[in-house]
Design a protein around this motif. Structure first.
Motif, PDB file in Angstrom:
ATOM      1  N   ALA A 147       0.823  -1.215   0.000  1.00 43.24           N
ATOM      2  CA  ALA A 147       0.000   0.000   0.000  1.00 43.24           C
ATOM      3  C   ALA A 147       0.858   1.267   0.000  1.00 43.24           C
ATOM      4  O   ALA A 147       0.392   2.332  -0.398  1.00 43.24           O
ATOM      5  CB  ALA A 147      -0.929   0.001   1.210  1.00 43.24           C
ATOM      6  N   LEU A 148       2.127   1.142   0.442  1.00 39.07           N
ATOM      7  CA  LEU A 148       3.004   2.309   0.565  1.00 39.07           C
ATOM      8  C   LEU A 148       3.968   2.481  -0.601  1.00 39.07           C
ATOM      9  O   LEU A 148       4.573   3.550  -0.738  1.00 39.07           O
ATOM     10  CB  LEU A 148       3.844   2.179   1.851  1.00 39.07           C
ATOM     11  N   ILE A 149       4.137   1.475  -1.429  1.00 42.03           N
ATOM     12  CA  ILE A 149       5.249   1.451  -2.380  1.00 42.03           C
ATOM     13  C   ILE A 149       5.206   2.586  -3.399  1.00 42.03           C
ATOM     14  O   ILE A 149       6.242   2.948  -3.963  1.00 42.03           O
ATOM     15  CB  ILE A 149       5.333   0.074  -3.095  1.00 42.03           C
ATOM     16  N   HIS A 150       4.028   3.193  -3.625  1.00 50.18           N
ATOM     17  CA  HIS A 150       3.968   4.316  -4.568  1.00 50.18           C
ATOM     18  C   HIS A 150       3.999   5.673  -3.855  1.00 50.18           C
ATOM     19  O   HIS A 150       3.722   6.704  -4.455  1.00 50.18           O
ATOM     20  CB  HIS A 150       2.713   4.220  -5.449  1.00 50.18           C
ATOM     21  N   LYS A 151       4.337   5.660  -2.559  1.00 41.48           N
ATOM     22  CA  LYS A 151       4.507   6.878  -1.762  1.00 41.48           C
ATOM     23  C   LYS A 151       3.214   7.703  -1.700  1.00 41.48           C
ATOM     24  O   LYS A 151       3.167   8.860  -2.092  1.00 41.48           O
ATOM     25  CB  LYS A 151       5.642   7.734  -2.321  1.00 41.48           C
ATOM     26  N   PRO A 152       2.137   7.115  -1.156  1.00 49.04           N
ATOM     27  CA  PRO A 152       0.860   7.831  -1.076  1.00 49.04           C
ATOM     28  C   PRO A 152       0.891   8.930  -0.020  1.00 49.04           C
ATOM     29  O   PRO A 152       1.697   8.884   0.915  1.00 49.04           O
ATOM     30  CB  PRO A 152      -0.129   6.730  -0.680  1.00 49.04           C
ATOM     31  N   ARG A 153       0.003   9.894  -0.179  1.00 51.34           N
ATOM     32  CA  ARG A 153      -0.142  10.962   0.821  1.00 51.34           C
ATOM     33  C   ARG A 153      -1.129  10.574   1.909  1.00 51.34           C
ATOM     34  O   ARG A 153      -1.067  11.103   3.024  1.00 51.34           O
ATOM     35  CB  ARG A 153      -0.593  12.249   0.132  1.00 51.34           C
ATOM     36  N   VAL A 154      -2.070   9.675   1.578  1.00 54.14           N
ATOM     37  CA  VAL A 154      -3.092   9.246   2.531  1.00 54.14           C
ATOM     38  C   VAL A 154      -3.191   7.728   2.506  1.00 54.14           C
ATOM     39  O   VAL A 154      -3.212   7.112   1.436  1.00 54.14           O
ATOM     40  CB  VAL A 154      -4.476   9.859   2.191  1.00 54.14           C
ATOM     41  N   LEU A 155      -3.267   7.115   3.690  1.00 52.47           N
ATOM     42  CA  LEU A 155      -3.447   5.671   3.822  1.00 52.47           C
ATOM     43  C   LEU A 155      -4.831   5.378   4.395  1.00 52.47           C
ATOM     44  O   LEU A 155      -5.234   5.975   5.397  1.00 52.47           O
ATOM     45  CB  LEU A 155      -2.403   5.090   4.779  1.00 52.47           C
ATOM     46  N   PHE A 156      -5.540   4.447   3.760  1.00 52.39           N
ATOM     47  CA  PHE A 156      -6.825   3.970   4.267  1.00 52.39           C
ATOM     48  C   PHE A 156      -6.650   2.511   4.676  1.00 52.39           C
ATOM     49  O   PHE A 156      -6.340   1.653   3.840  1.00 52.39           O
ATOM     50  CB  PHE A 156      -7.912   4.080   3.187  1.00 52.39           C
ATOM     51  N   LEU A 157      -6.855   2.231   5.963  1.00 48.92           N
ATOM     52  CA  LEU A 157      -6.622   0.893   6.499  1.00 48.92           C
ATOM     53  C   LEU A 157      -7.897   0.399   7.176  1.00 48.92           C
ATOM     54  O   LEU A 157      -8.297   0.914   8.220  1.00 48.92           O
ATOM     55  CB  LEU A 157      -5.469   0.917   7.505  1.00 48.92           C
ATOM     56  N   ASP A 158      -8.536  -0.607   6.583  1.00 54.83           N
ATOM     57  CA  ASP A 158      -9.820  -1.113   7.078  1.00 54.83           C
ATOM     58  C   ASP A 158      -9.585  -2.351   7.944  1.00 54.83           C
ATOM     59  O   ASP A 158      -9.369  -3.445   7.444  1.00 54.83           O
ATOM     60  CB  ASP A 158     -10.720  -1.456   5.880  1.00 54.83           C
ATOM     61  N   GLU A 159      -9.598  -2.135   9.274  1.00 56.12           N
ATOM     62  CA  GLU A 159      -9.363  -3.199  10.256  1.00 56.12           C
ATOM     63  C   GLU A 159      -8.137  -4.039   9.885  1.00 56.12           C
ATOM     64  O   GLU A 159      -8.216  -5.264   9.712  1.00 56.12           O
ATOM     65  CB  GLU A 159     -10.608  -4.078  10.415  1.00 56.12           C
ATOM     66  N   PRO A 160      -6.979  -3.392   9.766  1.00 60.87           N
ATOM     67  CA  PRO A 160      -5.788  -4.091   9.269  1.00 60.87           C
ATOM     68  C   PRO A 160      -5.221  -5.146  10.207  1.00 60.87           C
ATOM     69  O   PRO A 160      -4.444  -5.994   9.768  1.00 60.87           O
ATOM     70  CB  PRO A 160      -4.783  -2.951   9.075  1.00 60.87           C
ATOM     71  N   THR A 161      -5.579  -5.109  11.493  1.00 60.85           N
ATOM     72  CA  THR A 161      -4.977  -6.064  12.432  1.00 60.85           C
ATOM     73  C   THR A 161      -5.958  -7.132  12.915  1.00 60.85           C
ATOM     74  O   THR A 161      -5.628  -7.899  13.819  1.00 60.85           O
ATOM     75  CB  THR A 161      -4.415  -5.325  13.663  1.00 60.85           C
ATOM     76  N   THR A 162      -7.134  -7.213  12.326  1.00 56.81           N
ATOM     77  CA  THR A 162      -8.105  -8.226  12.747  1.00 56.81           C
ATOM     78  C   THR A 162      -7.538  -9.626  12.510  1.00 56.81           C
ATOM     79  O   THR A 162      -7.051  -9.945  11.431  1.00 56.81           O
ATOM     80  CB  THR A 162      -9.425  -8.069  11.975  1.00 56.81           C
ATOM     81  N   GLY A 163      -7.573 -10.445  13.550  1.00 59.63           N
ATOM     82  CA  GLY A 163      -7.097 -11.812  13.435  1.00 59.63           C
ATOM     83  C   GLY A 163      -5.600 -11.976  13.572  1.00 59.63           C
ATOM     84  O   GLY A 163      -5.079 -13.078  13.382  1.00 59.63           O
ATOM     85  N   VAL A 164      -4.895 -10.891  13.900  1.00 65.28           N
ATOM     86  CA  VAL A 164      -3.441 -10.929  14.037  1.00 65.28           C
ATOM     87  C   VAL A 164      -3.086 -10.990  15.524  1.00 65.28           C
ATOM     88  O   VAL A 164      -3.789 -10.437  16.367  1.00 65.28           O
ATOM     89  CB  VAL A 164      -2.807  -9.690  13.371  1.00 65.28           C
ATOM     90  N   ASP A 165      -1.988 -11.679  15.848  1.00 65.87           N
ATOM     91  CA  ASP A 165      -1.597 -11.838  17.254  1.00 65.87           C
ATOM     92  C   ASP A 165      -1.257 -10.494  17.888  1.00 65.87           C
ATOM     93  O   ASP A 165      -0.948  -9.510  17.204  1.00 65.87           O
ATOM     94  CB  ASP A 165      -0.412 -12.796  17.376  1.00 65.87           C
ATOM     95  N   VAL A 166      -1.292 -10.472  19.225  1.00 67.30           N
ATOM     96  CA  VAL A 166      -1.148  -9.225  19.976  1.00 67.30           C
ATOM     97  C   VAL A 166       0.195  -8.548  19.707  1.00 67.30           C
ATOM     98  O   VAL A 166       0.261  -7.323  19.524  1.00 67.30           O
ATOM     99  CB  VAL A 166      -1.315  -9.491  21.487  1.00 67.30           C
ATOM    100  N   VAL A 167       1.274  -9.311  19.675  1.00 67.03           N
ATOM    101  CA  VAL A 167       2.602  -8.730  19.460  1.00 67.03           C
ATOM    102  C   VAL A 167       2.671  -8.053  18.084  1.00 67.03           C
ATOM    103  O   VAL A 167       3.168  -6.930  17.947  1.00 67.03           O
ATOM    104  CB  VAL A 167       3.701  -9.803  19.584  1.00 67.03           C
ATOM    105  N   SER A 168       2.135  -8.726  17.058  1.00 66.72           N
ATOM    106  CA  SER A 168       2.141  -8.151  15.708  1.00 66.72           C
ATOM    107  C   SER A 168       1.266  -6.911  15.633  1.00 66.72           C
ATOM    108  O   SER A 168       1.573  -5.972  14.890  1.00 66.72           O
ATOM    109  CB  SER A 168       1.672  -9.187  14.678  1.00 66.72           C
ATOM    110  N   ARG A 169       0.168  -6.896  16.393  1.00 62.93           N
ATOM    111  CA  ARG A 169      -0.697  -5.711  16.406  1.00 62.93           C
ATOM    112  C   ARG A 169       0.059  -4.506  16.963  1.00 62.93           C
ATOM    113  O   ARG A 169      -0.007  -3.401  16.416  1.00 62.93           O
ATOM    114  CB  ARG A 169      -1.952  -5.966  17.249  1.00 62.93           C
TER     115      ARG A 169
END
Length: 240
Positions: A147-169
């Motif tokens: 999502a970042l590789i084209h150097k965006p000015r705005v990031l939209f993240l829709d529940e990006p950590t759902t189902g991910v372990d606590v440390v990774s969150r």
């Protein structure tokens, strides 16, 4: 503060279901802004509208000063989007996924590597591994890199950590704080109250309607509840 996102009276209906009711909201440049609400509140619909994947039935919005309808092609060059569902190509390797997303925007991994390096370097040793074989935390880091590789000015993240372990969150949110310090505006939805408290401001949404916008601290103070989670539950119960 300059505004990266301005939403004026946006409404969206799917058949008989009114997903959004006259939503108005603004997000300042460089904010880490949280959109907090239960399933079915309208969060994903709002994300899809702001990333020009849907057209509004009513209202208007601008992203980076560009009109959502008239300037949709330009907006797509300015934003990065991590949808709630798996956004990677599972049969492509880590490296191939990143190369593919870079090519879509006419750039290369090398050109913007400095932006993704703090994130991508953690999974680069596994660059030949198929994306479908990665752990949840590694998929998350790869999706954010894409999502970042084209150097965006705005990031939209829709529940990006759902189902991910606590440390990774926790690691992921540390990354978001670092991106914000680099001037990237971030609009993120999350079901986790501890994550919501790391936002500069939050908008509480229920039934397609914005209930309020404030800092997490002020949400707690105004609700008279001891924690943000309690404040959120209290506000939701008042709507039912």
């Amino acid at each position: 503060m300059e505004e990266s996102i301005v939403i004026n009276g946006i409404s969206k209906r799917y058949g008989k279901v009114q997903a959004l009711h006259g939503v108005s909201l603004s997000v300042g440049e460089g904010e880490l802004f949280g959109l907090i609400g239960p399933d079915g509140a309208g969060k994903t619909t709002l994300f899809r509208l702001l990333t020009t994947l849907l057209l509004p039935d009513e209202g208007s919005a601008t992203v980076c000063g560009l009109d959502l309808v008239k300037d949709y092609r330009l907006i797509r060059q300015q934003v990065g989007y991590m949808p709630g569902r798996f956004s990677l190509y599972p049969d492509l390797s880590v490296e191939e996924n990143l190369q593919f997303f870079a090519s879509i925007f006419g750039t290369t991994i090398e050109e913007n590597y400095n932006l993704v390096a703090p994130i991508y370097s953690q999974i680069e040793p596994f660059r030949k591994r198929k994306a479908g074989k990665l752990s949840g935390g590694m998929k998350q880091k790869l999706a954010l890199s894409c999502a970042l590789i084209h150097k965006p000015r705005v990031l939209f993240l829709d529940e990006p950590t759902t189902g991910v372990d606590v440390v990774s969150r926790v690691e992921f949110w540390d990354m978001l704080q670092n991106l914000r310090r680099q001037g990237i505006t971030i609009l993120v939805s999350t079901p986790y109250m501890d994550e919501a408290q790391r936002c500069t401001r939050v908008a509480l949404i229920s039934g397609g309607t914005i209930l309020g916008v404030d800092t997490p601290e002020e949400v707690v103070r105004k609700s008279g509840q001891p924690t943000f989670g309690d404040a959120f539950i209290h506000l939701m119960s008042r709507q039912s």
